[in-house]
Design a protein around this motif. Structure first.
Motif, PDB file in Angstrom:
ATOM      1  N   TYR A   1      -7.827 -27.623 -32.754  1.00  0.00           N
ATOM      2  CA  TYR A   1      -8.050 -28.743 -31.844  1.00  0.00           C
ATOM      3  C   TYR A   1      -7.341 -29.975 -32.385  1.00  0.00           C
ATOM      4  CZ  TYR A   1     -10.451 -32.437 -29.224  1.00  0.00           C
ATOM      5  OH  TYR A   1     -10.730 -33.527 -28.434  1.00  0.00           O
ATOM      6  N   GLU A   2      -6.701 -30.725 -31.495  1.00  0.00           N
ATOM      7  CA  GLU A   2      -6.069 -31.980 -31.862  1.00  0.00           C
ATOM      8  C   GLU A   2      -6.203 -32.959 -30.710  1.00  0.00           C
ATOM      9  OE1 GLU A   2      -1.966 -31.042 -32.599  1.00  0.00           O
ATOM     10  OE2 GLU A   2      -1.444 -31.079 -30.473  1.00  0.00           O
ATOM     11  N   ALA A   3      -6.118 -34.239 -31.016  1.00  0.00           N
ATOM     12  CA  ALA A   3      -6.252 -35.245 -29.965  1.00  0.00           C
ATOM     13  C   ALA A   3      -5.426 -36.476 -30.294  1.00  0.00           C
ATOM     14  CB  ALA A   3      -7.723 -35.631 -29.778  1.00  0.00           C
TER      15      ALA A   3
ATOM     16  N   LYS B   1      -5.568 -38.347 -34.282  1.00  0.00           N
ATOM     17  CA  LYS B   1      -4.691 -38.703 -35.396  1.00  0.00           C
ATOM     18  C   LYS B   1      -3.516 -39.573 -34.961  1.00  0.00           C
ATOM     19  CE  LYS B   1      -5.742 -34.469 -37.960  1.00  0.00           C
ATOM     20  NZ  LYS B   1      -5.185 -33.222 -38.545  1.00  0.00           N
ATOM     21  N   LYS B   2      -3.191 -39.523 -33.659  1.00  0.00           N
ATOM     22  CA  LYS B   2      -2.024 -40.256 -33.159  1.00  0.00           C
ATOM     23  C   LYS B   2      -2.428 -41.152 -32.002  1.00  0.00           C
ATOM     24  CE  LYS B   2       0.127 -36.377 -32.437  1.00  0.00           C
ATOM     25  NZ  LYS B   2       1.165 -35.391 -32.031  1.00  0.00           N
ATOM     26  N   MET B   3      -1.724 -42.258 -31.869  1.00  0.00           N
ATOM     27  CA  MET B   3      -1.971 -43.153 -30.744  1.00  0.00           C
ATOM     28  C   MET B   3      -0.685 -43.809 -30.288  1.00  0.00           C
ATOM     29  SD  MET B   3      -4.054 -46.220 -32.712  1.00  0.00           S
ATOM     30  CE  MET B   3      -5.361 -45.078 -33.166  1.00  0.00           C
ATOM     31  N   GLN B   4      -0.664 -44.148 -29.001  1.00  0.00           N
ATOM     32  CA  GLN B   4       0.455 -44.917 -28.446  1.00  0.00           C
ATOM     33  C   GLN B   4      -0.065 -46.268 -28.005  1.00  0.00           C
ATOM     34  OE1 GLN B   4       3.372 -43.259 -25.488  1.00  0.00           O
ATOM     35  NE2 GLN B   4       2.545 -44.885 -24.191  1.00  0.00           N
ATOM     36  N   ILE B   5       0.624 -47.326 -28.450  1.00  0.00           N
ATOM     37  CA  ILE B   5       0.248 -48.703 -28.124  1.00  0.00           C
ATOM     38  C   ILE B   5       1.513 -49.426 -27.664  1.00  0.00           C
ATOM     39  CG2 ILE B   5      -0.612 -50.888 -29.054  1.00  0.00           C
ATOM     40  CD1 ILE B   5      -2.214 -49.253 -31.096  1.00  0.00           C
ATOM     41  N   THR B   6       1.377 -50.269 -26.648  1.00  0.00           N
ATOM     42  CA  THR B   6       2.542 -50.976 -26.099  1.00  0.00           C
ATOM     43  C   THR B   6       2.626 -52.417 -26.591  1.00  0.00           C
ATOM     44  OG1 THR B   6       2.570 -49.613 -24.107  1.00  0.00           O
ATOM     45  CG2 THR B   6       3.667 -51.745 -23.976  1.00  0.00           C
TER      46      THR B   6
ATOM     47  N   SER C   1      -1.143 -42.212 -37.108  1.00  0.00           N
ATOM     48  CA  SER C   1       0.257 -42.273 -36.690  1.00  0.00           C
ATOM     49  C   SER C   1       0.300 -43.069 -35.402  1.00  0.00           C
ATOM     50  CB  SER C   1       0.796 -40.854 -36.463  1.00  0.00           C
ATOM     51  OG  SER C   1       2.087 -40.900 -35.908  1.00  0.00           O
ATOM     52  N   VAL C   2       1.052 -44.177 -35.397  1.00  0.00           N
ATOM     53  CA  VAL C   2       1.087 -45.075 -34.246  1.00  0.00           C
ATOM     54  C   VAL C   2       2.505 -45.111 -33.678  1.00  0.00           C
ATOM     55  CG1 VAL C   2       0.632 -47.380 -33.372  1.00  0.00           C
ATOM     56  CG2 VAL C   2      -0.715 -46.489 -35.294  1.00  0.00           C
ATOM     57  N   ARG C   3       2.614 -44.788 -32.412  1.00  0.00           N
ATOM     58  CA  ARG C   3       3.904 -44.870 -31.725  1.00  0.00           C
ATOM     59  C   ARG C   3       3.854 -46.105 -30.833  1.00  0.00           C
ATOM     60  NH1 ARG C   3       6.856 -40.903 -27.624  1.00  0.00           N
ATOM     61  NH2 ARG C   3       8.988 -41.112 -28.383  1.00  0.00           N
ATOM     62  N   VAL C   4       4.639 -47.098 -31.174  1.00  0.00           N
ATOM     63  CA  VAL C   4       4.662 -48.344 -30.410  1.00  0.00           C
ATOM     64  C   VAL C   4       5.712 -48.226 -29.312  1.00  0.00           C
ATOM     65  CG1 VAL C   4       5.136 -50.813 -30.470  1.00  0.00           C
ATOM     66  CG2 VAL C   4       3.852 -49.741 -32.330  1.00  0.00           C
TER      67      VAL C   4
ATOM     68  N   LYS D   1      11.395 -54.644 -36.220  1.00  0.00           N
ATOM     69  CA  LYS D   1      11.262 -55.326 -37.513  1.00  0.00           C
ATOM     70  C   LYS D   1       9.828 -55.778 -37.770  1.00  0.00           C
ATOM     71  CE  LYS D   1      16.035 -57.046 -37.656  1.00  0.00           C
ATOM     72  NZ  LYS D   1      16.903 -58.240 -37.541  1.00  0.00           N
ATOM     73  N   GLU D   2       9.156 -56.203 -36.727  1.00  0.00           N
ATOM     74  CA  GLU D   2       7.768 -56.684 -36.846  1.00  0.00           C
ATOM     75  C   GLU D   2       6.848 -55.614 -37.417  1.00  0.00           C
ATOM     76  OE1 GLU D   2       4.635 -59.193 -36.700  1.00  0.00           O
ATOM     77  OE2 GLU D   2       6.376 -59.881 -35.564  1.00  0.00           O
ATOM     78  N   ILE D   3       7.078 -54.358 -37.019  1.00  0.00           N
ATOM     79  CA  ILE D   3       6.184 -53.272 -37.440  1.00  0.00           C
ATOM     80  C   ILE D   3       6.846 -52.302 -38.415  1.00  0.00           C
ATOM     81  CG2 ILE D   3       4.860 -53.356 -35.292  1.00  0.00           C
ATOM     82  CD1 ILE D   3       6.525 -50.868 -34.440  1.00  0.00           C
ATOM     83  N   GLY D   4       8.096 -52.584 -38.773  1.00  0.00           N
ATOM     84  CA  GLY D   4       8.896 -51.623 -39.533  1.00  0.00           C
ATOM     85  C   GLY D   4       8.378 -51.280 -40.911  1.00  0.00           C
ATOM     86  N   ASN D   5       7.568 -52.174 -41.517  1.00  0.00           N
ATOM     87  CA  ASN D   5       7.084 -51.910 -42.877  1.00  0.00           C
ATOM     88  C   ASN D   5       5.712 -51.250 -42.892  1.00  0.00           C
ATOM     89  OD1 ASN D   5       5.720 -54.112 -41.890  1.00  0.00           O
ATOM     90  ND2 ASN D   5       5.661 -55.210 -43.844  1.00  0.00           N
ATOM     91  N   LEU D   6       5.202 -50.853 -41.732  1.00  0.00           N
ATOM     92  CA  LEU D   6       3.887 -50.232 -41.662  1.00  0.00           C
ATOM     93  C   LEU D   6       4.008 -48.716 -41.737  1.00  0.00           C
ATOM     94  CD1 LEU D   6       2.328 -52.384 -38.780  1.00  0.00           C
ATOM     95  CD2 LEU D   6       1.939 -52.631 -41.249  1.00  0.00           C
ATOM     96  N   ASP D   7       3.219 -48.089 -42.596  1.00  0.00           N
ATOM     97  CA  ASP D   7       3.259 -46.639 -42.738  1.00  0.00           C
ATOM     98  C   ASP D   7       2.815 -45.948 -41.460  1.00  0.00           C
ATOM     99  OD1 ASP D   7       4.089 -46.861 -45.347  1.00  0.00           O
ATOM    100  OD2 ASP D   7       2.071 -46.684 -46.206  1.00  0.00           O
ATOM    101  N   GLY D   8       3.576 -44.922 -41.075  1.00  0.00           N
ATOM    102  CA  GLY D   8       3.185 -44.119 -39.932  1.00  0.00           C
ATOM    103  C   GLY D   8       3.408 -44.757 -38.583  1.00  0.00           C
TER     104      GLY D   8
END
Length: 424
Positions: A173-175, A198-203, A240-243, A260-267
């Motif tokens: 199972y995964e979500a 474990k993963k999310m998408q944020i705009t 894991s965040v996909r912007v 660049k704003e989010i480039g130094n954040l892991d995942g």
């Protein structure tokens, strides 16, 4: 023998690369191998490889070189049929509420305040359970809305039942979750982690000024700073965040700034969803949206060139809208083949209640199909057909628009980059 029509070639100096979109393989060869494959004359191929057994065996093993009688279209058709009917991995998008705390001016969704009630929740679980068979190995859920964090209790309760369902059937199972990110906090993130998200998408839609002009709260209060803080918190907690950045002519120049704003954040990664005026809701903003033109293609390509070779070669994706799985479930229990249709009830293929009362093999046929991949002349000639299957069926059926695979132009450039690096 003959070269596969799904081969893609690149040469530089005396070296070359052959990539095959059916087998998802790529191998480095001498330039002479690429040249004879490109010419694709059976007698020349036989003569050329008569004393090159090692190369011949490798090309044949990777489906790059085939027997004259091999029917690649028939083989691809079998693969397409298998993918469309497979229940090995069940994917469902569950919209637990259509309510939203944002008032984005470009949003096409209709707002409804009533979240998914317990009757629909139970029927949704039963519907998903009915799709599991002896071949199923994984259940994958995407929490959606509206804004799903407005109804966290529903998400947690259903997650618990779905995880138990997976355990009962001995499947994994995964979500993941698609959220605007505004309401995320440590407690919600802990609960999401507990329930296998474990993963999310944020705009994020550009700089602070641009974003707050386009993605604001009901009442027009700004959201940028809060979302950036919450993305950092999610990163810190191991998500894991996909912007996603919705790009049009107004904010295209800010894409690099967002990265660049989010480039130094892991995942955390960032991609551009380029808005164009093909769909009815986007035509309302035609002045700022891209058409399917060179400027659109250029922006799209800048976005896609960040993919690695492995990501490109494994980018085959059958649209869930034409598969037995991959459905989206509305808070009222409506089933949609395409997530984009969730606010258009007339495009529903039924309800979870109707489905449970009938034999699943006799359920209503999908609204969309990909038969154009065998009829459209551009598709029929394209080496990338096994990677995109004709592109988005919704756009083709409703607009006559081919949205080709994202790697059609970027893969040759990536292969050339690899050869260039090998020279140094």
């Amino acid at each position: 023998m003959k070269a596969s029509r799904f081969n893609v070639y690149t040469t530089r100096g005396s070296a070359g690369i052959v990539a095959n979109l059916y087998s998802s393989a790529a191998i480095k060869v001498d330039k002479s191998v690429v040249e004879v494959l490109r010419n694709n004359v059976s007698a020349d191929l036989s003569a050329f490889f008569s004393n090159k057994k090692e190369v011949l065996d490798l090309l044949q093993a990777k489906d790059m070189l085939l027997a004259d009688e091999a029917d690649e279209d028939e083989r691809l058709a079998r693969s397409v049929q298998a993918m469309q009917t497979s229940r090995e991995k069940l994917n469902y998008t569950i919209a637990i509420t259509m309510a939203c705390n944002f008032a984005c001016p470009y949003c096409y969704q209709e707002r409804e305040s009533q979240p998914m009630d317990k009757r629909v929740q139970a029927a949704t679980i039963d519907y998903i359970a009915s799709q599991i068979d002896e071949t199923t190995k994984k259940l994958s859920i995407c929490w959606y809305g509206g804004e799903p964090t407005l109804a966290p209790r529903i998400m947690y309760d259903m997650s618990e039942k779905l995880m138990r369902l997976a355990e009962e059937h001995d499947i994994s199972y995964e979500a993941d979750i698609i959220t605007n990110g505004y309401l995320l906090n440590e407690e919600i993130l802990k609960q999401l982690k507990k329930y296998a998200v474990k993963k999310m998408q944020i705009t994020i839609d550009g700089s602070r000024e641009t974003h707050d002009r386009r993605r604001y709260l009901v009442g027009k209060k700004p959201t940028y700073d809060t979302i950036i803080r919450n993305i950092a918190l999610a990163s810190k907690m191991g998500f894991s965040v996909r912007v996603r950045m919705n790009v049009n002519k107004e904010n295209a120049h800010e894409f690099e700034d967002v990265k660049k704003e989010i480039g130094n954040l892991d995942g955390v990664t960032c991609y551009a969803e380029i808005l164009f005026d093909a769909s009815p809701q986007q035509k309302k903003e035609k002045a700022t949206h891209y058409s399917n033109d060179d400027a659109y293609d250029q922006l799209r390509q800048q976005n896609e060139d960040t993919l690695s070779l492995a990501q490109m070669m494994e980018s085959k994706r059958m649209c869930g809208a034409v598969c037995v799985t991959g459905k989206t479930i509305h808070p009222k229990g409506l089933i949609f083949d395409c997530t984009s249709d969730v606010s258009e009830p007339e495009k529903s293929s039924g309800t979870v209640f109707e489905y449970l009362s009938q034999n699943k093999e006799n359920a209503q046929a999908p609204l969309y199909d990909i038969s154009h991949m065998w009829k459209n002349e551009e598709c029929k000639r394209c080496a990338f057909l096994p990677a995109c299957f004709g592109g988005c069926p919704k756009h083709y059926q409703e607009e006559g628009l081919l949205l080709c695979t994202r790697i059609k132009n970027s893969l040759p450039r990536k292969l050339d980059e690899i050869l260039k690096e090998m020279e140094t």
